[in-house]
Motif scaffolding. Structure first.
Motif, PDB file in Angstrom:
ATOM      1  N   THR A  57     -22.901  29.571  16.932  1.00 62.18           N
ATOM      2  CA  THR A  57     -23.308  28.702  15.839  1.00 62.18           C
ATOM      3  C   THR A  57     -22.185  28.681  14.815  1.00 62.18           C
ATOM      4  N   LEU A  58     -22.270  27.783  13.849  1.00 61.69           N
ATOM      5  CA  LEU A  58     -21.240  27.669  12.812  1.00 61.69           C
ATOM      6  C   LEU A  58     -21.872  27.897  11.445  1.00 61.69           C
ATOM      7  N   SER A  59     -21.115  28.536  10.560  1.00 61.90           N
ATOM      8  CA  SER A  59     -21.545  28.671   9.179  1.00 61.90           C
ATOM      9  C   SER A  59     -21.327  27.345   8.459  1.00 61.90           C
ATOM     10  N   GLN A  60     -21.797  27.249   7.217  1.00 67.14           N
ATOM     11  CA  GLN A  60     -21.607  26.041   6.428  1.00 67.14           C
ATOM     12  C   GLN A  60     -20.127  25.719   6.231  1.00 67.14           C
ATOM     13  N   SER A  61     -19.301  26.742   6.212  1.00 65.82           N
ATOM     14  CA  SER A  61     -17.859  26.537   6.032  1.00 65.82           C
ATOM     15  C   SER A  61     -17.122  26.351   7.347  1.00 65.82           C
ATOM     16  N   GLY A  62     -17.848  26.312   8.475  1.00 58.94           N
ATOM     17  CA  GLY A  62     -17.231  26.055   9.768  1.00 58.94           C
ATOM     18  C   GLY A  62     -16.731  27.278  10.501  1.00 58.94           C
ATOM     19  N   ILE A  63     -17.113  28.483  10.082  1.00 54.88           N
ATOM     20  CA  ILE A  63     -16.704  29.707  10.766  1.00 54.88           C
ATOM     21  C   ILE A  63     -17.601  29.915  11.985  1.00 54.88           C
ATOM     22  N   PRO A  64     -17.024  30.129  13.172  1.00 57.25           N
ATOM     23  CA  PRO A  64     -17.848  30.358  14.362  1.00 57.25           C
ATOM     24  C   PRO A  64     -18.441  31.762  14.373  1.00 57.25           C
ATOM     25  N   TYR A  65     -19.732  31.837  14.663  1.00 58.72           N
ATOM     26  CA  TYR A  65     -20.445  33.092  14.849  1.00 58.72           C
ATOM     27  C   TYR A  65     -20.938  33.107  16.289  1.00 58.72           C
TER      28      TYR A  65
END
Length: 478
Positions: free
Chosen positions: A153-161
């Motif tokens: 999934t992606l955070s609001q800032s576009g960081i992949p988790y």
């Protein structure tokens, strides 16, 4: 300790249910495809990532992670990663996940299986794909790796988790790990692990991010014989530690996690399979509520889920079951068959706020596989299309082939003035209801029929006009 509440639901699904609410478009075809994933960009155009294999000669194959994007006029294709291998044709790439960030940048996570198992990540910077290895597990082969062992999934800032399962054969450790991107590096944490390796395959897992930006991970764990017990766990990161909660457990069989989503209130929604049964679970305070959705086959079983506010919408399929879409209205689940004519595997579901749901899947054929894209259309669009056909032929449509209330909504189109008869038969051929028997003018008609006095079962709706006959199969589940 959380309490558990099971909501039992009645489910009857005919294998002849119409796909009248879905428009299917073939995108690409090749001899074999192994997985696919869909996301919608900020222009509401579909983007697809998928795994393919093409025979080069003998037992020599070319394997691809491919990317297909709709630009509003046509589909554009580009390779993400390719490799060649001499083997019997087993997959090298699998478990692909596509996500798009708020800047419309593409993020793809996938598993590479050749000499070892590598968890990989690809990011498109506007000119090329930047590929990195997140983690690797030695001595694993493709049959150890279910498609659900890896999620992103992606955070609001576009960081992949990313969540994934692993096995350390040397130290006899297995469990679940979590990784996120920090600059050019991957930060990896152990979510849960256990000494000893009671089984030789990886666990399935799914991930989302809560309102505080912390990950929530759902995963399954199975203790084989002689224990034969499966568990479904939910792990939350509180900023310091992982807090693990038991969602469900079964003494009959293990679990298969399809999807995890958090709504705007922070509640956890889970779509999963236990043995052949499909379940939807929602967290409400200290209680998990479960709803049984239906059955899914054993082989190549997959599914996906999106949320419409706090309402779940799901798809699933297997080699033994049609590609099925289900959504919830109030407390009732509604069912639709997306592809009633072909084997349709590895479904991925996306939702666009204004235009509804979109699905990509792999359709099996005799000589090759076909990547397909399906979009759901509203009843208004269907009615408009039906009206446009009035001058051509007699038509009969039902708003749903599975009726879960006492009211049947149907429409018929008459290209000319004619005496029509509409009757409802049971499965033995007895006339149960006579709905119409009169002359009607050319036009398009809607009607609502009360089925309250009928029992659950399979019925046939028959429209007769002159020498023409139209029939529709109806499954009544009140």
């Amino acid at each position: 300790m959380k309490r558990f509440v099971i909501l039992t639901m009645i489910y009857i699904l005919s294998r002849s249910v119409s796909a009248q609410n879905w428009i299917i478009e073939p995108i690409d075809s090749i001899d074999y495809m192994f997985d696919c994933s869909i996301a919608m960009d900020i222009q509401n155009n579909p983007q697809l990532a998928y795994c393919t294999r093409q025979r080069l000669g003998g037992n020599f194959y070319s394997y691809w992670i491919k990317y297909a994007s709709w630009n509003g006029v046509t589909w554009e294709f580009q390779p993400v990663e390719t490799t060649e291998a001499l083997n019997t044709g087993i997959p090298v790439f699998k478990a692909v996940r596509l996500r798009l960030d708020n800047q419309n940048h593409s993020h793809i996570a996938y598993v590479y299986v050749k000499d070892s198992c590598q968890y990989k990540y690809a990011y498109y910077d506007g000119g090329s794909w930047q590929i990195s290895v997140i983690d690797s597990v030695k001595n694993l082969r493709y049959y150890h790796i279910p498609r659900g062992c890896f999620d992103m999934t992606l955070s609001q800032s576009g960081i992949p988790y990313i969540s994934y399962s692993f096995i350390n054969w040397k130290d006899s450790i297995h469990g679940i790990r979590y990784a996120y991107k920090s600059g050019d590096s991957w930060i990896i944490q152990s979510v849960w692990e256990e000494d000893g390796i009671p089984h030789s395959y990886l666990s399935t897992t799914a991930i989302d991010v809560d309102r505080t930006g912390y990950p929530v991970i759902v995963f399954e764990y199975y203790y084989p014989a002689p224990i034969n017990t499966g568990y479904l766990f939910c792990a939350r990161f509180d900023g310091l530690n992982w807090v693990i909660d038991t969602v469900a457990h079964s003494s009959q069989a293990g679990y298969f996690v399809y999807s995890l989503k958090l709504d705007n209130s922070g509640r956890v929604h889970i779509f999963y399979q236990n043995d052949f049964d499909l379940f939807y679970a929602i967290e409400c305070g200290d209680t998990w509520y479960f709803e049984w959705l239906g059955f899914n086959g054993l082989f190549e079983s997959r599914g996906d889920m999106v949320l419409d506010g706090d309402k779940p919408k799901v798809v699933w399929s297997s080699i033994e079951d049609y590609l099925t879409y289900a959504y919830k209205i109030d407390t009732l689940w509604r069912y639709e068959i997306i592809e009633p004519n072909y084997e349709a595997l590895y479904p991925s579901l996306a939702r666009e706020v204004e235009n509804g749901e979109y699905v990509c899947f792999i359709r099996g054929d005799v000589a090759y596989d076909v990547l397909c894209y399906a979009r759901r259309v509203s009843s208004e669009i269907i009615e408009k299309a039906a009206k446009s056909e009035l001058s051509k032929e007699l038509c009969l449509t039902m708003h749903s082939s599975i009726v879960t209330s006492k009211i049947l909504k149907l429409s018929c189109g008459l290209p000319k003035d004619e005496i029509i008869k509409i009757m409802l038969y049971d499965s033995s051929g007895r006339v149960m209801m006579r709905l119409k028997d009169k002359r009607m003018k050319a036009g398009y008609y809607n009607d609502a029929i009360n089925l309250n006095r009928l029992h659950n079962g399979i019925y046939w709706l028959v429209l007769k006009s002159g020498n023409e006959i139209k029939t529709k199969k109806l499954v009544l589940v009140k």
